[in-house]
Design a protein around this motif. Structure first.
Motif, short mmCIF file in Angstrom:
data_model
loop_
_atom_site.label_atom_id
_atom_site.label_comp_id
_atom_site.label_asym_id
_atom_site.label_seq_id
_atom_site.Cartn_x
_atom_site.Cartn_y
_atom_site.Cartn_z
N TYR A 10 0.82 -1.21 0.00
CA TYR A 10 0.00 0.00 0.00
C TYR A 10 0.86 1.26 0.00
O TYR A 10 0.34 2.37 -0.08
CB TYR A 10 -0.93 0.03 1.22
CG TYR A 10 -2.18 -0.81 1.10
CD1 TYR A 10 -2.93 -0.84 -0.06
CD2 TYR A 10 -2.62 -1.55 2.19
CE1 TYR A 10 -4.08 -1.60 -0.15
CE2 TYR A 10 -3.78 -2.31 2.12
CZ TYR A 10 -4.50 -2.33 0.94
OH TYR A 10 -5.65 -3.08 0.86
N LYS A 33 -6.27 5.25 5.69
CA LYS A 33 -6.37 6.52 4.99
C LYS A 33 -7.07 7.59 5.81
O LYS A 33 -6.93 8.76 5.55
CB LYS A 33 -7.11 6.34 3.66
CG LYS A 33 -6.27 5.62 2.64
CD LYS A 33 -7.00 5.49 1.34
CE LYS A 33 -6.16 4.71 0.35
NZ LYS A 33 -6.84 4.54 -0.92
N LYS A 34 -7.86 7.19 6.80
CA LYS A 34 -8.63 8.16 7.60
C LYS A 34 -7.74 8.91 8.53
O LYS A 34 -6.80 8.48 9.05
CB LYS A 34 -9.72 7.45 8.38
CG LYS A 34 -10.80 6.88 7.48
CD LYS A 34 -11.86 6.23 8.32
CE LYS A 34 -12.95 5.65 7.44
NZ LYS A 34 -13.96 4.97 8.17
N ASN A 61 -10.20 -7.66 6.17
CA ASN A 61 -10.28 -7.47 4.73
C ASN A 61 -9.25 -6.41 4.33
O ASN A 61 -9.24 -5.32 4.88
CB ASN A 61 -11.71 -6.99 4.38
CG ASN A 61 -11.89 -6.71 2.93
OD1 ASN A 61 -11.15 -5.94 2.33
ND2 ASN A 61 -12.90 -7.32 2.34
N GLY A 107 -7.06 -0.83 4.29
CA GLY A 107 -6.60 0.32 3.51
C GLY A 107 -7.43 1.56 3.78
O GLY A 107 -6.90 2.66 3.92
N MET A 108 -8.75 1.39 3.90
CA MET A 108 -9.64 2.53 4.19
C MET A 108 -9.38 3.07 5.60
O MET A 108 -9.38 4.28 5.81
CB MET A 108 -11.10 2.11 4.03
CG MET A 108 -11.48 1.90 2.58
SD MET A 108 -13.15 1.22 2.32
CE MET A 108 -14.13 2.07 3.49
N VAL A 109 -9.16 2.17 6.55
CA VAL A 109 -8.90 2.59 7.93
C VAL A 109 -7.63 3.41 8.00
O VAL A 109 -7.56 4.42 8.70
CB VAL A 109 -8.78 1.34 8.85
CG1 VAL A 109 -8.15 1.67 10.18
CG2 VAL A 109 -10.15 0.70 9.04
N ALA A 146 -8.98 -4.42 1.84
CA ALA A 146 -9.57 -3.16 1.39
C ALA A 146 -10.04 -2.33 2.59
O ALA A 146 -9.86 -1.11 2.63
CB ALA A 146 -10.72 -3.42 0.44
N LYS A 147 -10.64 -3.00 3.58
CA LYS A 147 -11.09 -2.29 4.79
C LYS A 147 -9.89 -1.72 5.54
O LYS A 147 -9.93 -0.59 6.01
CB LYS A 147 -11.89 -3.22 5.70
CG LYS A 147 -12.38 -2.53 6.95
CD LYS A 147 -13.23 -3.43 7.81
CE LYS A 147 -13.72 -2.67 9.03
NZ LYS A 147 -14.58 -3.44 9.88
#
Length: 101
Positions: A8, A100-101, A91, A96-98, A93-94
């Motif tokens: 990532y 980025k916040k 997951n 990765g989203m965490v 993808a999850k």
């Protein structure tokens, strides 16, 4: 996990136990720390408490990553100072989203 995070584009440091983890967190003060619940030696909850006690320790986003999905563990993690509780397998993808916040 290390390989995934590096894929990532993140710089990753790894600690193999709680004492190492606290030392790394105090030394490098990362933006985010993913801490496995069930660390040998110094437990993960104490890692979170000690991290929150250091100067600027509240600026580090602490993520508990665990195989324990019991609601009591989630409460203990929050009380110790974790910002988020994720259950394995997470997951990608999850995750990765965490991050980025």
């Amino acid at each position: 996990m290390k390989a995934l995070l590096e894929a990532y584009g993140y710089t990753v440091e790894v600690a193999t136990n709680g004492e190492e983890g606290v030392h790394l967190l105090q030394t490098i003060q990362p933006d985010v720390a993913i801490v496995d619940i069930g660390l040998p030696g110094l437990d993960d909850f104490e890692v979170a408490r000690r991290t929150r006690a250091i100067p600027d320790g509240n600026a580090i986003k602490l993520v508990a990553l665990t195989g324990y999905s019991d609601p009591d563990v989630k409460v203990c993690a929050a009380n110790a100072g974790f910002d988020l509780h994720l259950v394995k397998p997470v997951n990608p993808a999850k995750l990765g989203m965490v991050l980025k916040k």
